[in-house]
Design a protein around this motif. Structure first.
Motif, short mmCIF file in Angstrom:
data_model
loop_
_atom_site.label_atom_id
_atom_site.label_comp_id
_atom_site.label_asym_id
_atom_site.label_seq_id
_atom_site.Cartn_x
_atom_site.Cartn_y
_atom_site.Cartn_z
N ILE A 87 0.85 -1.19 0.00
CA ILE A 87 0.00 0.00 0.00
C ILE A 87 0.88 1.25 0.00
O ILE A 87 0.68 2.18 -0.78
CB ILE A 87 -0.94 0.00 1.22
N LYS A 88 1.88 1.25 0.87
CA LYS A 88 2.78 2.40 1.01
C LYS A 88 3.57 2.65 -0.28
O LYS A 88 3.76 3.80 -0.69
CB LYS A 88 3.74 2.14 2.18
N ASP A 89 4.01 1.58 -0.94
CA ASP A 89 4.88 1.71 -2.12
C ASP A 89 4.13 1.79 -3.44
O ASP A 89 4.75 1.94 -4.49
CB ASP A 89 5.84 0.52 -2.17
N TRP A 90 2.81 1.68 -3.44
CA TRP A 90 2.03 1.57 -4.67
C TRP A 90 2.38 2.62 -5.72
O TRP A 90 2.64 2.30 -6.88
CB TRP A 90 0.53 1.62 -4.36
N LYS A 91 2.40 3.88 -5.34
CA LYS A 91 2.63 4.96 -6.31
C LYS A 91 4.03 4.95 -6.91
O LYS A 91 4.23 5.40 -8.03
CB LYS A 91 2.33 6.31 -5.70
N SER A 92 4.99 4.40 -6.19
CA SER A 92 6.36 4.37 -6.70
C SER A 92 6.68 3.07 -7.45
O SER A 92 7.76 2.95 -8.04
CB SER A 92 7.36 4.58 -5.57
#
Length: 58
Positions: A30-35
């Motif tokens: 969830i935390k890394d999704w955009k990257s």
């Protein structure tokens, strides 16, 4: 250009053992999704679907 991968988020966020019971992703996913790159996002969506299926069996 490749299409964006739609996040599996359904806005029912609740973590149980580091996995969201709403979408099946881990806290880190969830935390890394955009990257994440597109290929990583596709893999994450597949893993999340498997986790959700396993959660529903319990």
């Amino acid at each position: 250009m490749a299409k964006d991968v739609k996040s599996p988020c359904v806005s029912l966020c609740k973590l149980k053992h580091e996995v969201c019971t709403g979408c099946g992703r881990t806290r880190d996913e969830i935390k890394d999704w955009k990257s994440m790159k597109r290929k990583e996002q596709l893999h994450t969506v597949e893993l999340a679907a498997k986790r959700m299926k396993a959660l529903k069996k319990k």
